[in-house]
Design a protein around this motif. Structure first.
Motif, PDB file in Angstrom:
ATOM      1  N   ASP A 184      27.504  43.279  22.181  1.00 15.93           N
ATOM      2  CA  ASP A 184      28.027  42.037  22.746  1.00 15.93           C
ATOM      3  C   ASP A 184      28.736  42.291  24.075  1.00 15.93           C
ATOM      4  N   ARG A 185      28.545  41.368  25.008  1.00 21.47           N
ATOM      5  CA  ARG A 185      29.277  41.409  26.272  1.00 21.47           C
ATOM      6  C   ARG A 185      30.574  40.628  26.089  1.00 21.47           C
ATOM      7  N   VAL A 186      31.689  41.320  26.125  1.00 17.92           N
ATOM      8  CA  VAL A 186      33.007  40.705  25.966  1.00 17.92           C
ATOM      9  C   VAL A 186      33.631  40.585  27.350  1.00 17.92           C
ATOM     10  N   ARG A 187      33.891  39.368  27.774  1.00 18.32           N
ATOM     11  CA  ARG A 187      34.382  39.146  29.135  1.00 18.32           C
ATOM     12  C   ARG A 187      35.895  38.976  29.152  1.00 18.32           C
ATOM     13  N   GLY A 188      36.474  39.289  30.302  1.00 24.72           N
ATOM     14  CA  GLY A 188      37.914  39.137  30.497  1.00 24.72           C
ATOM     15  C   GLY A 188      38.686  40.427  30.418  1.00 24.72           C
ATOM     16  N   PHE A 189      37.991  41.548  30.108  1.00 20.71           N
ATOM     17  CA  PHE A 189      38.680  42.837  29.966  1.00 20.71           C
ATOM     18  C   PHE A 189      38.021  43.927  30.796  1.00 20.71           C
ATOM     19  N   GLY A 190      37.340  43.545  31.861  1.00 20.97           N
ATOM     20  CA  GLY A 190      36.765  44.519  32.771  1.00 20.97           C
ATOM     21  C   GLY A 190      35.269  44.696  32.606  1.00 20.97           C
ATOM     22  N   SER A 191      34.712  45.519  33.492  1.00 22.39           N
ATOM     23  CA  SER A 191      33.271  45.636  33.611  1.00 22.39           C
ATOM     24  C   SER A 191      32.617  46.399  32.467  1.00 22.39           C
ATOM     25  N   ALA A 217      53.856  45.039  36.027  1.00 21.95           N
ATOM     26  CA  ALA A 217      54.183  45.240  37.443  1.00 21.95           C
ATOM     27  C   ALA A 217      54.202  46.729  37.782  1.00 21.95           C
ATOM     28  N   GLU A 218      54.745  47.559  36.896  1.00 14.30           N
ATOM     29  CA  GLU A 218      54.743  49.008  37.125  1.00 14.30           C
ATOM     30  C   GLU A 218      53.320  49.544  37.165  1.00 14.30           C
ATOM     31  N   LEU A 219      52.472  49.046  36.286  1.00 11.32           N
ATOM     32  CA  LEU A 219      51.085  49.493  36.274  1.00 11.32           C
ATOM     33  C   LEU A 219      50.346  49.043  37.533  1.00 11.32           C
ATOM     34  N   ARG A 220      50.607  47.832  37.968  1.00 10.51           N
ATOM     35  CA  ARG A 220      50.006  47.360  39.223  1.00 10.51           C
ATOM     36  C   ARG A 220      50.389  48.279  40.372  1.00 10.51           C
ATOM     37  N   ALA A 266      44.073  46.318  34.185  1.00  8.00           N
ATOM     38  CA  ALA A 266      42.860  47.010  34.617  1.00  8.00           C
ATOM     39  C   ALA A 266      41.769  46.021  35.016  1.00  8.00           C
ATOM     40  N   ALA A 267      41.602  44.969  34.235  1.00  8.68           N
ATOM     41  CA  ALA A 267      40.576  43.970  34.560  1.00  8.68           C
ATOM     42  C   ALA A 267      40.879  43.284  35.883  1.00  8.68           C
ATOM     43  N   ALA A 268      42.140  42.933  36.096  1.00  6.66           N
ATOM     44  CA  ALA A 268      42.518  42.305  37.365  1.00  6.66           C
ATOM     45  C   ALA A 268      42.347  43.270  38.530  1.00  6.66           C
ATOM     46  N   ALA A 269      42.723  44.520  38.316  1.00  4.61           N
ATOM     47  CA  ALA A 269      42.628  45.511  39.393  1.00  4.61           C
ATOM     48  C   ALA A 269      41.173  45.748  39.796  1.00  4.61           C
ATOM     49  N   GLU A 270      40.269  45.756  38.830  1.00  9.78           N
ATOM     50  CA  GLU A 270      38.855  45.898  39.175  1.00  9.78           C
ATOM     51  C   GLU A 270      38.404  44.800  40.126  1.00  9.78           C
ATOM     52  N   GLY A 324      37.418  46.268  43.578  1.00  7.16           N
ATOM     53  CA  GLY A 324      35.973  46.403  43.657  1.00  7.16           C
ATOM     54  C   GLY A 324      35.462  47.745  43.157  1.00  7.16           C
ATOM     55  N   LYS A 325      36.183  48.338  42.195  1.00  9.53           N
ATOM     56  CA  LYS A 325      35.764  49.613  41.614  1.00  9.53           C
ATOM     57  C   LYS A 325      36.215  49.661  40.163  1.00  9.53           C
ATOM     58  N   PRO A 326      35.652  50.543  39.345  1.00  3.42           N
ATOM     59  CA  PRO A 326      36.051  50.606  37.939  1.00  3.42           C
ATOM     60  C   PRO A 326      37.513  51.040  37.766  1.00  3.42           C
ATOM     61  N   VAL A 327      38.200  50.342  36.878  1.00  4.37           N
ATOM     62  CA  VAL A 327      39.548  50.727  36.453  1.00  4.37           C
ATOM     63  C   VAL A 327      39.488  50.779  34.927  1.00  4.37           C
ATOM     64  N   ILE A 328      39.556  51.975  34.380  1.00  3.36           N
ATOM     65  CA  ILE A 328      39.266  52.207  32.967  1.00  3.36           C
ATOM     66  C   ILE A 328      40.570  52.373  32.205  1.00  3.36           C
TER      67      ILE A 328
END
Length: 248
Positions: free
Chosen positions: A236-243, A176-179, A206-210, A214-218
């Protein structure tokens, strides 16, 4: 013959002994056939609320980083991730090459991934120069991070320090603090948000925030692992952790 559990890549990871976030986050990112092997920089959970305290923590990290690297090279990793942020930024851009060379030497010449190189590669992949940054630090640490990004040629539009007073307590920062921090530093002019500090558990946020920005959150741990995988031939493309891991 290849390692039976890690036939594609064995990743050595070194983190401070106070860090409880990097290991579980990096383990969650592993593609099939890749294994992680963690060593610890032995430090105390000392206060870092002022410059002498922060310097003391940095000194402890410097003394223990090379032994931690050597502790993981015995298992024959293919590369090493140095999972500590302040060492990467504290002495500025001019010292980074020297610090990286010393890490490679300690690793016996293996490829070494550190935060500045990984973040630079990620921002280049996203073609982003106008950034906002989240750190876990008080101003004594924030100033060095801010100076590093400015000296690296980025337009640093905003920086938010979470004000954590000691290394171990960084892991107590809630999602919540990070959000709320992401919301605070974002603006229409920001092309990407960068989080530094490997004891901050931000991969999921970060993945949710992206998705909703609609922008990169690294996030620091994700970008370190992405960089290590890609530099060492794992695409490999690993999904669920951002772009980064899903698209680059």
């Amino acid at each position: 013959m290849p390692d039976s559990l890690g036939p594609r890549l064995k990743v050595g990871v070194v983190v401070p002994s106070t860090n409880t976030s990097a290991q579980p986050e990096l383990d969650a990112l592993r593609p099939d056939g890749v294994t992680n092997h963690t060593g610890r920089m032995v430090i105390d959970d000392d206060p870092m609320v002022d410059e002498p305290g922060f310097d003391h923590v940095m000194h402890s990290i410097r003394l223990s980083t090379h032994p931690a690297i050597r502790s993981v090279t015995g298992c024959g990793p293919d590369c090493v991730i140095v999972g500590v942020s302040p060492e990467s930024y504290w002495e500025g851009t001019d010292s980074h090459g020297r610090v990286l060379d010393s890490m490679r030497a300690a690793a016996g010449g293996l490829p070494v991934t550190m935060s500045p190189d990984a973040i630079n590669a990620a921002l280049a992949a996203h073609d982003a120069r106008r950034i906002a940054v989240i750190t876990p630090y008080l101003p004594v640490g924030d100033d060095s991070v801010s100076r590093f990004f400015a000296d690296s040629g980025y337009d640093l539009l905003n920086l938010h320090g979470l004000g954590v007073p000691s290394p171990a307590r960084i892991s107590h920062v809630s999602e919540a603090e990070l959000r709320d921090a992401v919301k605070e530093i974002d603006s229409a002019d920001v092309e990407a948000i960068v989080q530094v500090g490997t004891n901050v558990a931000m991969a999921r946020v970060a993945a949710a925030a992206e998705f909703w920005l609609g922008k990169p959150v690294i996030s620091n741990n994700v970008v370190l692992y992405w960089h290590a995988l890609r530099r060492n031939g794992v695409t490999d493309r690993v999904r669920g952790f951002g772009s980064l891991l899903a698209e680059h």
